[in-house]
Design an enzyme around this catalytic site. Structure first.
Site, mmCIF file in Angstrom:
data_model
loop_
_atom_site.group_PDB
_atom_site.id
_atom_site.type_symbol
_atom_site.label_atom_id
_atom_site.label_comp_id
_atom_site.label_asym_id
_atom_site.label_seq_id
_atom_site.Cartn_x
_atom_site.Cartn_y
_atom_site.Cartn_z
ATOM 1 N N GLU B 43 0.831 -1.212 0.000
ATOM 2 C CA GLU B 43 0.000 0.000 0.000
ATOM 3 C C GLU B 43 0.868 1.266 0.000
ATOM 4 O O GLU B 43 1.820 1.368 0.775
ATOM 5 C CB GLU B 43 -0.895 0.004 1.248
ATOM 6 C CG GLU B 43 -1.923 1.141 1.239
ATOM 7 C CD GLU B 43 -2.776 1.172 2.495
ATOM 8 O OE1 GLU B 43 -2.372 0.567 3.513
ATOM 9 O OE2 GLU B 43 -3.850 1.815 2.478
ATOM 10 N N LYS B 115 -10.041 2.407 -2.413
ATOM 11 C CA LYS B 115 -10.219 1.830 -1.062
ATOM 12 C C LYS B 115 -11.577 2.218 -0.499
ATOM 13 O O LYS B 115 -11.897 3.401 -0.391
ATOM 14 C CB LYS B 115 -9.090 2.343 -0.163
ATOM 15 C CG LYS B 115 -9.008 1.717 1.216
ATOM 16 C CD LYS B 115 -7.709 2.188 1.920
ATOM 17 C CE LYS B 115 -7.523 1.552 3.288
ATOM 18 N NZ LYS B 115 -6.194 1.891 3.870
ATOM 19 N N CYS B 152 -5.787 -2.764 2.255
ATOM 20 C CA CYS B 152 -5.544 -2.678 3.701
ATOM 21 C C CYS B 152 -6.806 -2.793 4.562
ATOM 22 O O CYS B 152 -7.325 -3.894 4.693
ATOM 23 C CB CYS B 152 -4.757 -1.413 4.026
ATOM 24 S SG CYS B 152 -3.859 -1.536 5.601
#
Lengths: 293, 293
Positions: B43, B115, B152
């Site tokens: 990331e 995300k 994540c």
């Protein structure tokens, strides 16, 4: 009460229902003497795992449902524990469920849960015996907290665990009957057992909630003689709210597994990892589809 | 093609973006030489993990988004690999995303993912920097298969993994930046790392799908001097479709982790454990609620 003292009773079928009931009662009383306030039994613990074959005679077992409820109500009262049982429920002629009945420590019924996800694969012919549950995913309120009780195959579904958590369950509990086919390789056996543990550990982590499974142990042959029988792998366990292992049973021994569950941990863990805060509920609609094709 | 050769590049920030880009490019080329067809980066791999503090100057990093895309398009083409990157996207003044861009081996853009779940806790102030994604959970079609790329914090949510699987993803991929606070106890550190591994292993098992995470490694201080810094714990991994461990990186070393993913395993595993068959989609509506109170 922050510390919940629980006992997981992992055992084998004793050859007859009568012997099994007597053994189970003795174990529950023993667990109570050891200090347990919550006692959890394995899936369909009054009998052998009869779903290894499809035989209409096994529906006879469900005729005892009301008697079983009375028996375990008395056991819960005598032991003065909240008791999670797993029984074969006859609801009507031709309509049966795989049902967890939870008893209060005074012997009253706290609630019941009908297994929602029903498996069917060779040696586990449950779709023949059990209609999928129609009570949804509802935690059962008890004097010890709200118990997110589900049953066996349910344990593979994150959806059930999540809904129980969203409804305020204090812990997840899965009575289970899962085992190996003896002819499988050791590598396959290890992968299966580890996956079974791993998926449920995942539920604990995703929801910041303690998670308990109780599985039977020992070899049981297939009454029809078609399948090779199942070696139930025990390994009853409890994980804490961060997925930390609290206790893990053996793969081949009968055991009373005692564990202390710190119910405050959910508050602590969800403060440092506030997963519930950030769910994208407006983007989850596809969960309600069979498949997105 | 049944066997997918993948490389997970786990590395530290090199002090400057320029040095980090050069290092990363060299690693991707090296991975390609080793035989990888799919290369996955961690990331926000072009910079330090700047979200340790809230500072408007860090938005400057996102001004490079288009240049970053061009750079990694060229890297993918030169290495002739499908490349999963994780970049800081400036969409407009005051509107930024944490975006995974996936490149085809010819340098074209296969797709991107913004995300969806954005964390915010001390030292991980991502809600300040990133608007939650608005592209949903859509697998990215590539010449190697459909990649269920998330980022994540998404890894803690079974919902995202499930939707990717329902949309036909062949594997799940999570570029990540997660680490320890040095002052935490070893026990807490172990619990956190194991939970992080465990939740994602759970996604592999629940969905019968290989799952990969790539995490950064090394200590990075907080530019504001307020926090104690983060020791990123590496441990980049791949699990197979039954949750079996295929590879696990170290907690403190830069590594190119090579792994062969057998994409046929999903077919095999889902035949013996057909979880998708038995989902109770008519009973999952509460998933769409914030909480059931």
């Amino acid at each position: 009460m922050d510390i919940l003292r629980a006992a997981l009773i992992q055992h084998a079928f004793k050859g007859t229902k009568h012997k099994t009931l007597e053994f189970t009662k003795e174990q529950v009383l023993q667990a109570s003497k050891l200090g347990a306030k919550l006692v959890i039994l394995q899936e369909l613990h009054t009998q052998e795992y009869f779903c290894q074959s499809e035989d209409v005679h096994f529906f006879d077992y469900a005729l005892d449902f009301q008697d079983d409820v009375k028996f375990f109500a008395q056991v819960a009262k005598e032991a003065s524990v909240v008791l999670v049982t797993s029984l074969f429920e006859r609801r009507s002629a031709g309509l049966y469920h795989n049902t967890a009945v939870v008893f209060e420590s005074d012997g009253s019924i706290a609630g019941k849960y009908r297994k929602m996800h029903i498996p069917d694969d060779p040696g586990f012919y449950e779709k023949f015996y059990f209609t999928p549950g129609d009570l949804g995913f509802e935690p059962i309120k008890t004097s010890l907290g709200k118990l997110g009780v589900m049953v066996c195959w349910d344990q593979w579904y994150p959806e059930g665990a999540r809904i129980m958590a969203l409804k305020g369950a204090d812990l997840l509990i899965y009575p289970t009957a899962i085992g190996w086919f003896p002819s499988d390789s050791q590598e396959e056996k290890d992968r299966q057992r580890e996956a079974w543990i791993g998926i449920q550990r995942g539920h604990a982590i995703a929801n910041g909630i303690p998670t308990i499974a109780v599985n039977r142990v020992g070899f049981e042959s297939d009454a029809s003689g078609v399948m090779e029988g199942i070696c139930f792998w025990g390994s009853s366990f409890a994980f804490g709210a961060q997925g930390e292992e609290l206790i893990m049973g053996s793969t081949d021994q009968e055991e009373i597994l005692q564990v202390q569950i710190d119910l405050k941990r959910s508050e602590e863990v969800r403060r440092i990892w506030p997963f519930l805060r950030d769910r994208r509920i407006e983007s989850y609609q596809d969960i309600l589809k069979r498949y997105c094709d």
